[in-house]
Design an enzyme around this catalytic site. Structure first.
Site, PDB file in Angstrom:
ATOM      1  N   SER A 180      31.267 -28.111  22.106  1.00 41.02           N
ATOM      2  CA  SER A 180      32.635 -28.501  22.446  1.00 41.02           C
ATOM      3  C   SER A 180      33.413 -27.291  22.967  1.00 41.02           C
ATOM      4  CB  SER A 180      33.301 -29.145  21.227  1.00 41.02           C
ATOM      5  OG  SER A 180      34.516 -29.761  21.567  1.00 41.02           O
ATOM      6  N   ASP A 239      31.025 -40.428  25.392  1.00 42.99           N
ATOM      7  CA  ASP A 239      31.756 -39.391  24.662  1.00 42.99           C
ATOM      8  C   ASP A 239      33.236 -39.508  25.018  1.00 42.99           C
ATOM      9  OD1 ASP A 239      32.872 -37.091  23.590  1.00 42.99           O
ATOM     10  OD2 ASP A 239      31.344 -35.736  24.373  1.00 42.99           O
ATOM     11  N   HIS A 276      30.733 -37.213  20.231  1.00 42.57           N
ATOM     12  CA  HIS A 276      30.958 -35.852  20.705  1.00 42.57           C
ATOM     13  C   HIS A 276      30.128 -34.808  19.954  1.00 42.57           C
ATOM     14  CE1 HIS A 276      33.202 -32.890  22.935  1.00 42.57           C
ATOM     15  NE2 HIS A 276      33.705 -32.325  21.852  1.00 42.57           N
TER      16      HIS A 276
END
Length: 267
Positions: A95, A217, A245
């Site tokens: 991320s 996502d 995610h």
């Protein structure tokens, strides 16, 4: 300063193998990589750490001046690499850590020799000709909700971020991780994350790069993965058959296979 203590650095795996650094995302800690470490540890030296403000890091080292932008977290990465005297390490960032890794690789190119970007996003807010997945109003509302009631926000948002509603234990784990983070520090990290725009940094990447995206996502839609892939010359894009995610938790086998294939290609 004792960097190993400050960032709760853990080193495991094969000390003779190439080094892989695993970096967690917002609201998480190094434990989120527990299903990836065994796959890497046989042939690689694996370094894990917690950003200051997360996990078991030294919370007394946290200042808003440093950690109010992603640059402060990139400095954590560089200082961990320097403390361990890493050379040409492979940085695996989940991320927001994917973009933190890009910044660290530019700041210390001798330390980081390749990047694996897991569900990356260089900008979360839509822009002209760019879809980040959120409007500016969406992000304002998200941050206002987070700041007003962090624990309530965590309970509501973590399962959405994780996806996989048929496996509620995954959402519960992410909720617990979010809730274990100091709310004031989480607020600062959230603003640094969701208001960032690192698109220009992508074109500066000069190391082998793997971009891993999930086929569904809500935080980093596939348009974002395609943008990152196009922006980084010579990068590889792999779309995982995964929802949510956090594929290293929801689809660890596919995630680990993609990482290992990339690592094998570096030899």
């Amino acid at each position: 300063m004792d960097i190993a203590r400050r960032n709760n650095v853990t080193v495991t795996g094969n000390p003779q193998g190439p080094t892989v650094v695993l970096a967690h995302g917002f609201g998480c800690d190094q434990n989120m990589w527990r299903l990836t470490v065994p796959a890497l540890a046989r042939d690689h030296r694996v370094v894990l750490f917690d950003y200051v403000g997360s996990g078991r890091s030294d919370l007394t080292a946290f200042t808003e001046d440093r950690y109010g932008t992603l640059d402060g977290y990139a400095r954590d990465v560089v200082e961990v690499c320097e403390a361990l005297d890493l050379r040409d390490a492979v940085f695996v960032g989940h991320s927001v850590s994917a973009m933190i890794g890009v910044m660290a690789a530019e700041a210390a190119p001798e330390r980081i020799g390749a990047l694996v970007m897991v569900a990356p996003s260089p900008r979360y807010i839509d822009d002209e000709g760019y879809r980040g997945g959120f409007s500016a109003a969406d992000i304002d509302e998200l941050l206002e909700s987070l700041e007003a009631n962090y624990l309530g926000w965590s309970a509501a948002m973590a399962p959405v971020i994780m996806g996989n509603p048929e496996r509620p234990e995954l959402g519960e784990e992410l909720t617990n991780s979010f809730c274990a983070t100091d709310p004031d520090m989480a607020r600062i990290f959230a603003r640094a994350t969701f208001l960032s725009d690192s698109r220009d940094d992508l074109k500066k990447v000069a190391v082998p790069t793997l971009v891993l995206e999930c086929d569904q996502d809500v935080i980093a839609p596939r348009e974002v993965g395609a943008f990152v892939h196009r922006a980084i010359p010579g990068s590889h894009l792999v779309t995982l058959r995964a929802t949510g995610h956090c594929p290293h938790l929801s689809a660890p086998e596919a995630t680990n296979e993609a990482i290992l294939d990339f690592l094998a290609g570096l030899r």
